[in-house]
Design a protein around this motif. Sequence first.
Motif, PDB file in Angstrom:
ATOM      1  N   SER A 155       0.232  -7.257 -13.284  1.00  0.00           N
ATOM      2  CA  SER A 155       1.259  -7.122 -12.253  1.00  0.00           C
ATOM      3  C   SER A 155       1.072  -5.774 -11.578  1.00  0.00           C
ATOM      4  O   SER A 155       1.311  -4.723 -12.190  1.00  0.00           O
ATOM      5  CB  SER A 155       2.656  -7.221 -12.876  1.00  0.00           C
ATOM      6  OG  SER A 155       3.665  -7.077 -11.898  1.00  0.00           O
ATOM      7  N   PHE A 156       0.602  -5.807 -10.331  1.00  0.00           N
ATOM      8  CA  PHE A 156       0.313  -4.577  -9.608  1.00  0.00           C
ATOM      9  C   PHE A 156       1.553  -4.075  -8.858  1.00  0.00           C
ATOM     10  O   PHE A 156       2.223  -4.847  -8.157  1.00  0.00           O
ATOM     11  CB  PHE A 156      -0.806  -4.801  -8.586  1.00  0.00           C
ATOM     12  CG  PHE A 156      -2.170  -4.959  -9.187  1.00  0.00           C
ATOM     13  CD1 PHE A 156      -2.759  -3.931  -9.892  1.00  0.00           C
ATOM     14  CD2 PHE A 156      -2.876  -6.147  -9.041  1.00  0.00           C
ATOM     15  CE1 PHE A 156      -4.021  -4.069 -10.449  1.00  0.00           C
ATOM     16  CE2 PHE A 156      -4.134  -6.307  -9.588  1.00  0.00           C
ATOM     17  CZ  PHE A 156      -4.710  -5.263 -10.305  1.00  0.00           C
ATOM     18  N   GLY A 157       1.811  -2.771  -8.984  1.00  0.00           N
ATOM     19  CA  GLY A 157       2.897  -2.152  -8.230  1.00  0.00           C
ATOM     20  C   GLY A 157       2.448  -1.803  -6.829  1.00  0.00           C
ATOM     21  O   GLY A 157       2.063  -0.666  -6.546  1.00  0.00           O
ATOM     22  N   MET A 158       2.520  -2.770  -5.941  1.00  0.00           N
ATOM     23  CA  MET A 158       2.098  -2.561  -4.556  1.00  0.00           C
ATOM     24  C   MET A 158       3.195  -1.840  -3.769  1.00  0.00           C
ATOM     25  O   MET A 158       2.926  -0.913  -3.009  1.00  0.00           O
ATOM     26  CB  MET A 158       1.783  -3.922  -3.914  1.00  0.00           C
ATOM     27  CG  MET A 158       1.437  -3.852  -2.445  1.00  0.00           C
ATOM     28  SD  MET A 158       1.051  -5.515  -1.817  1.00  0.00           S
ATOM     29  CE  MET A 158       0.914  -5.189  -0.068  1.00  0.00           C
ATOM     30  N   GLN A 159       4.420  -2.298  -3.883  1.00  0.00           N
ATOM     31  CA  GLN A 159       5.632  -1.742  -3.270  1.00  0.00           C
ATOM     32  C   GLN A 159       5.673  -1.895  -1.752  1.00  0.00           C
ATOM     33  O   GLN A 159       6.652  -2.340  -1.200  1.00  0.00           O
ATOM     34  CB  GLN A 159       5.859  -0.277  -3.646  1.00  0.00           C
ATOM     35  CG  GLN A 159       5.613   0.091  -5.098  1.00  0.00           C
ATOM     36  CD  GLN A 159       6.250  -0.826  -6.121  1.00  0.00           C
ATOM     37  OE1 GLN A 159       6.936  -1.790  -5.796  1.00  0.00           O
ATOM     38  NE2 GLN A 159       5.983  -0.578  -7.402  1.00  0.00           N
ATOM     39  N   SER A 160       4.605  -1.553  -1.054  1.00  0.00           N
ATOM     40  CA  SER A 160       4.555  -1.693   0.403  1.00  0.00           C
ATOM     41  C   SER A 160       3.102  -1.637   0.840  1.00  0.00           C
ATOM     42  O   SER A 160       2.248  -1.108   0.125  1.00  0.00           O
ATOM     43  CB  SER A 160       5.347  -0.567   1.084  1.00  0.00           C
ATOM     44  OG  SER A 160       5.206  -0.627   2.504  1.00  0.00           O
ATOM     45  N   ALA A 161       2.840  -2.193   2.033  1.00  0.00           N
ATOM     46  CA  ALA A 161       1.509  -2.073   2.637  1.00  0.00           C
ATOM     47  C   ALA A 161       1.499  -1.056   3.763  1.00  0.00           C
ATOM     48  O   ALA A 161       0.468  -0.872   4.422  1.00  0.00           O
ATOM     49  CB  ALA A 161       1.064  -3.432   3.181  1.00  0.00           C
ATOM     50  N   VAL A 162       2.631  -0.372   3.975  1.00  0.00           N
ATOM     51  CA  VAL A 162       2.781   0.517   5.129  1.00  0.00           C
ATOM     52  C   VAL A 162       2.713   1.965   4.658  1.00  0.00           C
ATOM     53  O   VAL A 162       3.528   2.392   3.832  1.00  0.00           O
ATOM     54  CB  VAL A 162       4.122   0.246   5.843  1.00  0.00           C
ATOM     55  CG1 VAL A 162       4.301   1.178   7.026  1.00  0.00           C
ATOM     56  CG2 VAL A 162       4.182  -1.217   6.293  1.00  0.00           C
ATOM     57  N   PRO A 163       1.757   2.756   5.165  1.00  0.00           N
ATOM     58  CA  PRO A 163       1.558   4.117   4.644  1.00  0.00           C
ATOM     59  C   PRO A 163       2.803   4.999   4.672  1.00  0.00           C
ATOM     60  O   PRO A 163       3.074   5.714   3.702  1.00  0.00           O
ATOM     61  CB  PRO A 163       0.448   4.675   5.546  1.00  0.00           C
ATOM     62  CG  PRO A 163      -0.354   3.461   5.922  1.00  0.00           C
ATOM     63  CD  PRO A 163       0.673   2.367   6.100  1.00  0.00           C
ATOM     64  N   HIS A 164       3.592   4.959   5.757  1.00  0.00           N
ATOM     65  CA  HIS A 164       4.724   5.890   5.803  1.00  0.00           C
ATOM     66  C   HIS A 164       5.816   5.474   4.806  1.00  0.00           C
ATOM     67  O   HIS A 164       6.553   6.327   4.292  1.00  0.00           O
ATOM     68  CB  HIS A 164       5.278   6.025   7.232  1.00  0.00           C
ATOM     69  CG  HIS A 164       6.181   4.914   7.673  1.00  0.00           C
ATOM     70  ND1 HIS A 164       7.535   4.864   7.370  1.00  0.00           N
ATOM     71  CD2 HIS A 164       5.928   3.802   8.418  1.00  0.00           C
ATOM     72  CE1 HIS A 164       8.075   3.777   7.914  1.00  0.00           C
ATOM     73  NE2 HIS A 164       7.119   3.114   8.549  1.00  0.00           N
ATOM     74  N   VAL A 165       5.912   4.177   4.503  1.00  0.00           N
ATOM     75  CA  VAL A 165       6.865   3.722   3.489  1.00  0.00           C
ATOM     76  C   VAL A 165       6.400   4.174   2.105  1.00  0.00           C
ATOM     77  O   VAL A 165       7.188   4.684   1.294  1.00  0.00           O
ATOM     78  CB  VAL A 165       7.036   2.201   3.549  1.00  0.00           C
ATOM     79  CG1 VAL A 165       7.952   1.716   2.419  1.00  0.00           C
ATOM     80  CG2 VAL A 165       7.604   1.775   4.903  1.00  0.00           C
ATOM     81  N   LEU A 166       5.119   4.005   1.820  1.00  0.00           N
ATOM     82  CA  LEU A 166       4.576   4.476   0.546  1.00  0.00           C
ATOM     83  C   LEU A 166       4.761   5.977   0.394  1.00  0.00           C
ATOM     84  O   LEU A 166       5.054   6.474  -0.710  1.00  0.00           O
ATOM     85  CB  LEU A 166       3.091   4.121   0.438  1.00  0.00           C
ATOM     86  CG  LEU A 166       2.767   2.636   0.260  1.00  0.00           C
ATOM     87  CD1 LEU A 166       1.269   2.407   0.399  1.00  0.00           C
ATOM     88  CD2 LEU A 166       3.258   2.126  -1.078  1.00  0.00           C
ATOM     89  N   ALA A 167       4.610   6.724   1.494  1.00  0.00           N
ATOM     90  CA  ALA A 167       4.788   8.175   1.433  1.00  0.00           C
ATOM     91  C   ALA A 167       6.225   8.535   1.076  1.00  0.00           C
ATOM     92  O   ALA A 167       6.471   9.455   0.285  1.00  0.00           O
ATOM     93  CB  ALA A 167       4.386   8.807   2.759  1.00  0.00           C
ATOM     94  N   THR A 168       7.194   7.819   1.647  1.00  0.00           N
ATOM     95  CA  THR A 168       8.597   8.074   1.321  1.00  0.00           C
ATOM     96  C   THR A 168       8.882   7.782  -0.143  1.00  0.00           C
ATOM     97  O   THR A 168       9.640   8.485  -0.810  1.00  0.00           O
ATOM     98  CB  THR A 168       9.517   7.232   2.219  1.00  0.00           C
ATOM     99  OG1 THR A 168       9.276   7.571   3.583  1.00  0.00           O
ATOM    100  CG2 THR A 168      10.990   7.477   1.896  1.00  0.00           C
ATOM    101  N   LEU A 169       8.253   6.721  -0.650  1.00  0.00           N
ATOM    102  CA  LEU A 169       8.413   6.367  -2.061  1.00  0.00           C
ATOM    103  C   LEU A 169       7.585   7.261  -2.980  1.00  0.00           C
ATOM    104  O   LEU A 169       7.732   7.185  -4.211  1.00  0.00           O
ATOM    105  CB  LEU A 169       7.983   4.912  -2.277  1.00  0.00           C
ATOM    106  CG  LEU A 169       8.866   3.836  -1.643  1.00  0.00           C
ATOM    107  CD1 LEU A 169       8.191   2.470  -1.770  1.00  0.00           C
ATOM    108  CD2 LEU A 169      10.252   3.806  -2.289  1.00  0.00           C
TER     109      LEU A 169
END
Length: 440
Positions: A155-169
């Motif tokens: 189970s991969f923790g992808m969380q988002s495919a959008v760089p700025h969303v990943l940066a916030t997280l």
Amino acid sequence: MPALPDGEGVPADGALPGWVRPTGASDGGRPFGVYVHVPFCSVRCGYCDFNTYTASELGGGANQAAYATTALREVSLAARVLDDAGLGSRPVSTVFFGGGTPTMLPAADLARVLRGIDDTWGLADGAEVTTEANPDSVTPESLRVLADAGFTRVSFGMQSAVPHVLATLERTHDPRRVPDAVTWARDAGLDVSLDLIYGTPGESLDDWRASLEAVLATGVDHVSAYALVVEPGTKMHAQVRRGELALPDEDDQAAKYELADDLFTAAGLGWYEVSNWARGPEHACRHNLAYWRGDDWWGVGPGAHSYVAGPSGGADDLGGTEGIQGSQGVEGVEHVEHAGVRWWNVKHPRRYAALLESGASPGAGRELLTPGEAQLERVLLGVRVREGLAVSALDPSRRSAVARLVARGLLDGVAAVRGRVVLTRQGRLLADSVVRELTP
């Protein structure tokens, strides 16, 4: 990180209350799962309140390289405790390595822990064995080692495919690596799930759609999508409190859930739990279903929780508590019936390792559930799954609420006529409110 619950002390040897001993074959035959908590992360994400640690937070005495050996000490303790309670003969139906990032440990260490679980209890035929992973914490070689060792899912923790969303997280992986990781896992023979988070500050509906489309492009057979919950004590909570980040409103969260459900359904992924979709029953996460259905499990690791039902406490179809034994003779709980016991380990890896090395249980506290408390939890969890639960499992005083909830469009009317409590999509959005109306 959240504090551990309050509770009574756990005996130094970890012994379970005497009343959990099975009274018949059905009691000893309840499914049994094992959760292994691996508390290590390369960085701490700002939203995370799990019991996880980076190298700089661990301090002396918490040896990541020795963690597999420490975890196996708890497996040995668990075997003794369950044997003494008459519950040690069951094979393990599911194993789940969570964290943290389990794949921060060498794949050989994860394989060694799984082998120890198999040697101790045996894995049931067709057992499901899952590990969580970050996309940047695996290689084709490490995934093959896991598959060869008996792991069946990742189970991969992808969380988002959008760089700025990943940066916030504060997620560190490159979203372009996710398709490669999925391919590597499938080539190794593993089933694959992707985990998503929606409702990150600054995430637009178009951002969320991009993440959903990226997931579907991989062709995975299981997806989890959770609304972001910002817990007190986290870095993100402080950022929100200072006004540096703005959380979305409930309408935004609902729109994102509905979009996910629409796209997943159109792609052949059906919901089987409020936040989980699978291409078919064979792809559902059986370990998590075991939690929602009230099966027994032992949690290995610092801060891990465990649960064992009392005799007949894991009633079929969530209905009734007949046959649950009293606890006469249990110190401090005279003449009170109990339906299960839940306990949890100390949180810090250093203290956890020290207790096990000394031969003591790492348990920090436990609670003894009354039939009423166990019934409440069964309703709370049972409502969340697609098959729902039997109307007869509800307290008689709350069964009349079913018709009102059907009229409001929160429960499926056809299912209700058949004696089942099943959420509609609107009901899934308001699941907590539905539970409040179905419980005393």
